[in-house]
Design an enzyme around this catalytic site. Sequence first.
Site, PDB file in Angstrom:
ATOM      1  N   ASP A   1       0.997  -0.807   0.116  1.00 43.10           N
ATOM      2  CA  ASP A   1       0.617  -0.008  -0.376  1.00 43.10           C
ATOM      3  C   ASP A   1       1.075   1.331   0.020  1.00 43.10           C
ATOM      4  O   ASP A   1       0.784   2.209   0.306  1.00 43.10           O
ATOM      5  CB  ASP A   1      -1.078   0.045   0.852  1.00 43.10           C
ATOM      6  CG  ASP A   1      -0.207   0.099   2.316  1.00 43.10           C
ATOM      7  OD1 ASP A   1       1.081   0.049   2.297  1.00 43.10           O
ATOM      8  OD2 ASP A   1      -1.431  -0.125   3.823  1.00 43.10           O
TER       9      ASP A   1
ATOM     10  N   ASN B   1       0.640   6.549   4.011  1.00 41.04           N
ATOM     11  CA  ASN B   1       0.961   5.723   3.684  1.00 41.04           C
ATOM     12  C   ASN B   1       0.905   6.792   1.788  1.00 41.04           C
ATOM     13  O   ASN B   1       0.060   7.147   1.885  1.00 41.04           O
ATOM     14  CB  ASN B   1       1.620   4.617   2.849  1.00 41.04           C
ATOM     15  CG  ASN B   1       2.142   4.008   4.131  1.00 41.04           C
ATOM     16  OD1 ASN B   1       3.147   4.492   5.018  1.00 41.04           O
ATOM     17  ND2 ASN B   1       2.329   2.516   4.238  1.00 41.04           N
TER      18      ASN B   1
ATOM     19  N   CYS C   1       6.073   5.987  12.337  1.00 41.90           N
ATOM     20  CA  CYS C   1       5.473   5.197  11.543  1.00 41.90           C
ATOM     21  C   CYS C   1       6.186   4.055  13.270  1.00 41.90           C
ATOM     22  O   CYS C   1       6.610   4.769  13.950  1.00 41.90           O
ATOM     23  CB  CYS C   1       7.107   4.286  10.352  1.00 41.90           C
ATOM     24  SG  CYS C   1       5.932   3.145   9.787  1.00 41.90           S
ATOM     25  N   HIS C   2       5.587   2.951  12.710  1.00 40.46           N
ATOM     26  CA  HIS C   2       6.082   2.322  13.959  1.00 40.46           C
ATOM     27  C   HIS C   2       7.253   0.457  13.828  1.00 40.46           C
ATOM     28  O   HIS C   2       6.822  -0.275  14.358  1.00 40.46           O
ATOM     29  CB  HIS C   2       4.878   1.085  14.593  1.00 40.46           C
ATOM     30  CG  HIS C   2       3.609   0.972  14.128  1.00 40.46           C
ATOM     31  ND1 HIS C   2       3.692  -0.016  13.065  1.00 40.46           N
ATOM     32  CD2 HIS C   2       2.481   1.780  13.574  1.00 40.46           C
ATOM     33  CE1 HIS C   2       2.664   0.049  11.603  1.00 40.46           C
ATOM     34  NE2 HIS C   2       1.201   1.147  12.629  1.00 40.46           N
TER      35      HIS C   2
ATOM     36  N   HIS D   1      10.781   2.972   6.216  1.00 41.91           N
ATOM     37  CA  HIS D   1      10.526   1.866   5.137  1.00 41.91           C
ATOM     38  C   HIS D   1      12.154   1.219   4.783  1.00 41.91           C
ATOM     39  O   HIS D   1      12.410   0.574   4.395  1.00 41.91           O
ATOM     40  CB  HIS D   1       9.161   1.576   4.173  1.00 41.91           C
ATOM     41  CG  HIS D   1       8.448   1.330   5.156  1.00 41.91           C
ATOM     42  ND1 HIS D   1       7.309   1.035   4.287  1.00 41.91           N
ATOM     43  CD2 HIS D   1       7.245   1.400   6.378  1.00 41.91           C
ATOM     44  CE1 HIS D   1       5.677   1.055   4.573  1.00 41.91           C
ATOM     45  NE2 HIS D   1       6.319   1.763   6.623  1.00 41.91           N
TER      46      HIS D   1
ATOM     47  N   ASP E   1       9.921  -3.099   8.491  1.00 40.77           N
ATOM     48  CA  ASP E   1       9.192  -3.179   6.851  1.00 40.77           C
ATOM     49  C   ASP E   1      10.579  -3.185   6.531  1.00 40.77           C
ATOM     50  O   ASP E   1      10.651  -3.144   4.631  1.00 40.77           O
ATOM     51  CB  ASP E   1       7.959  -2.470   6.443  1.00 40.77           C
ATOM     52  CG  ASP E   1       6.685  -1.975   7.224  1.00 40.77           C
ATOM     53  OD1 ASP E   1       5.901  -3.098   7.084  1.00 40.77           O
ATOM     54  OD2 ASP E   1       6.321  -1.237   8.284  1.00 40.77           O
TER      55      ASP E   1
END
Length: 480
Positions: A119, A153, A174-175, A203, A260
């Site tokens: 996504d 995102n 983000c996590h 990411h 990620d």
Amino acid sequence: MPSVKIGIIGAGSAVFSLRLVSDLCKTPGLSGSTVTLMDIDEERLDAILTIAKKYVEEVGADLKFEKTMNLDDVIIDADFVINTAMVGGHTYLEKVRQIGEKYGYYRGIDAQEFNMVSDYYTFSNYNQLKYFVDIARKIEKLSPKAWYLQAANPIFEGTTLVTRTVPIKAVGFCHGHYGVMEIVEKLGLEEEKVDWQVAGVNHGIWLNRFRYNGGNAYPLLDKWIEEKSKDWKPENPFNDQLSPAAIDMYRFYGVMPIGDTVRNSSWRYHRDLETKKKWYGEPWGGADSEIGWKWYQDTLGKVTEITKKVAKFIKENPSVRLSDLGSVLGKDLSEKQFVLEVEKILDPERKSGEQHIPFIDALLNDNKARFVVNIPNKGIIHGIDDDVVVEVPALVDKNGIHPEKIEPPLPDRVVKYYLRPRIMRMEMALEAFLTGDIRIIKELLYRDPRTKSDEQVEKVIEEILALPENEEMRKHYLKR
């Protein structure tokens, strides 16, 4: 104690919005604040509002709620604007992915080396990028002192775009860095004795510092890999922090990819479903395979239906308590997981793990804390331009964001062979968006290993631009 207005765009995202509300209720310094929930899906918005009000009533917190479907309303007089919206939703993403696969682009044209998250569209996502800029410009006009918190995102492209083009206070969250804790837990380490640091781009972050009891902890990871990695099995499609892909990347780059980043690997790990299964585990082949992503989408759909079901039950039974939901739900795995999530947010001693509300508390009430933030580089990571947004740890207090010194620095291989190629793709996406030069998107696809002819490139772009949702995008790119 300052009372503030916090706007949440895309508030129909059930679990995320409820986590933010629960964190607000557990933050005394933000008592009396107003939360404005905004979404274009009125049914989902009403469901979230019903559950949120019930939660606040149940815990006795002092929070006011507003709801709106109008973007201006969520921004006017706001002190903080949190954006988690996805323009077009997953329906649009799937349309574009299917067109890409029709022309030979497995998992769609936006699945690119070092950006495989399903996504995280950057090249066909004109509407999403434009929405980010529209929000930022409205903040500049209507609430120029407000902070913009990017949670939707693509965070890398989005936060870089906003910080370059609109003079507002902006930060991305983000996590993925919680992948560090997964490693710590798997190795059986005591969290308070671990000294860690991550750095990179969203990411695309790497565990540059990993120490335990004052010593290098990487040998402990090496020992686990040697003795136990062969027994690793994923619990779900997203469970990949210690997958064969992660370990293989670690062996090449010299430090561990985190969160990620493991998904955002090279084509070596993503050529087809069987390849994905080899590197990310059976039966799914990771979150971004056709099987893993369907699992995720099905889960999202179930959560949406459960949210509506719970809201309806609350309206019909005003005296019910959220803590009693187990007697209403709990029939299948998704409902049980929803009940567990509610139990977590009802725990007065437990924050959700989302960084947004603690960040606000740190800024307003000087409750100093460490966060992992997405901010313009400005020399934080050597070898990266100052105006590229990087993801790094920082101390936040009433005076703002204070990034840590990256020590030790990231290995040259990470900077040269991973971050710079990823940054190049970000720059191509943003230049295409800002200039409307379709040749940039074509150039990206000419270089794509899945491309076999120029005709293939022309046809896939033509069909994506022909989607009804992409009328504005089509005009933007065909005006030259």
